[in-house]
Design a protein around this motif. Sequence first.
Motif, short mmCIF file in Angstrom:
data_model
loop_
_atom_site.label_atom_id
_atom_site.label_comp_id
_atom_site.label_asym_id
_atom_site.label_seq_id
_atom_site.Cartn_x
_atom_site.Cartn_y
_atom_site.Cartn_z
N ASP A 243 0.85 -1.19 0.00
CA ASP A 243 0.00 0.00 0.00
C ASP A 243 0.89 1.24 0.00
O ASP A 243 1.66 1.47 0.94
N ASP A 245 0.32 4.19 0.70
CA ASP A 245 0.03 5.14 1.78
C ASP A 245 0.60 4.70 3.12
O ASP A 245 0.39 5.38 4.13
N THR A 371 7.03 11.73 -3.89
CA THR A 371 6.26 11.39 -2.69
C THR A 371 5.36 12.58 -2.40
O THR A 371 5.81 13.73 -2.45
N LYS A 383 -2.07 11.90 5.20
CA LYS A 383 -1.50 10.71 4.56
C LYS A 383 -0.25 11.09 3.78
O LYS A 383 -0.05 12.26 3.42
N HIS A 385 1.70 9.58 0.35
CA HIS A 385 1.60 8.64 -0.77
C HIS A 385 2.97 8.50 -1.42
O HIS A 385 3.49 9.45 -2.00
N PHE A 399 -7.26 5.57 -9.16
CA PHE A 399 -6.50 6.48 -8.29
C PHE A 399 -7.07 7.88 -8.34
O PHE A 399 -7.28 8.53 -7.30
N ASN A 403 -8.60 9.66 -5.09
CA ASN A 403 -7.90 10.82 -4.56
C ASN A 403 -8.79 12.06 -4.59
O ASN A 403 -8.72 12.91 -3.70
#
Length: 413
Positions: A243, A245, A371, A383, A385, A399, A403
């Motif tokens: 994942d 995240d 990132t 978060k 990502h 996605f 998002n």
Amino acid sequence: MIKRATGILLLGLSLGACQNSAPKPDGSNADSQLAEGIWQAVIAQNDSTNLKFNFNLESLSDSEYVAHIKNAEEIIDAKVIRLAADSFKIEMPVFANYFLVKKEGNQLKGQYINPDAEDYYLPFNATAGVSERYENAQHLYPLPGYWKVVFNPGTEDESFGKAYFEWDQEKGVYGTIMTATGDYRYLEGSGAAGKLYLSAFDGAHLFYLEAELHDTLQGHFYSGRSYHATWIAYRDSTFELPDPDTLTYLKEGYSKMEFAFPNLEGDTIALSDPRFADKAVIIQISGSWCPNCYDESRYLSKVYEQYKDQGLEIVCLSFERTRDYATAQERLAKMQKDLSIPYTVLLAGATRDDKAAEKLPMLNHIMSYPTAIYLDKEHKLRKIHTGFSGPGTPVWEDFVSENDAFLQKLLNE
């Protein structure tokens, strides 16, 4: 289209002569014009590996062309500028890398150059009128779908990816490989006699993969001028990558993000500045040399235009590969201009001398460029990502949808 020189035949005293058309003000003549239309290009990554791609050449004037470089569904427009009668520079958008070439008949011959790496000169040639990338595709029924990829299997460098390939008679083979840190963007190629050939050239990525196609895919992967890995892929639609995240997070003892870096005008911009007060913020860790950052920047530019009036700010912290500050500024300015980035862009440091993790000590690491760090209106971390799987992947639409829902919730809290 090639324009052929016309000669003037002089008769007299049994003596004949032929003269080419007169040079143009820029030093060119009709014989030095480049053929419009399809070309096959070859970059020699090493003594035995040739990365191939195609481009369509379009004439803009006697001294300038544009090369429409094709990788599957992506078209990249590179400027081709005449330096002398038979010499040209091919400039890539966004990235600093370029070609210096000379026209020889129906070919261009020269070098592909990375100015931010020592002695990075790779032989290059391109031939007009050749439309093939690799061998023409034959029946590749076992290929389409998802595959679990293992790079350098059984070694300490073993790593994993998730590949998705498609094939048809007209397009050949296309697809990508997704990893925990990003994707391989737009791969294109073909297959013949049980062998698979794939490549991508976008101005920074030099990716070439070859494999034997059986129940598994087994072969070699080459990146740039020196990286090599073996790889094997198994058909597996259930395999999942980590994942994204969960891979990057705040270290124990830290409760918030902080930054203060200069913009291109030299003014220091900090998260504590009034411009960010009471606004949700996306912090993008990026670099002008990074193709996945290129994809994320185009996406975030659309996000910013959509949500800036609802209280969203985006700031790019760019880490450049050159050690020279002025050159780093030039690289970053080129990226911002070529991508029309509307949000704040800051020069955070150099990837070689000043590691991103040292400039952002609150993070456990910087595992990937890019990132993206999401903060709410109180600047609390919501978060992080890691990496970016862009529009060349089959997960792209999901996605974007997920998002977008996350951002709406963040902005309405």
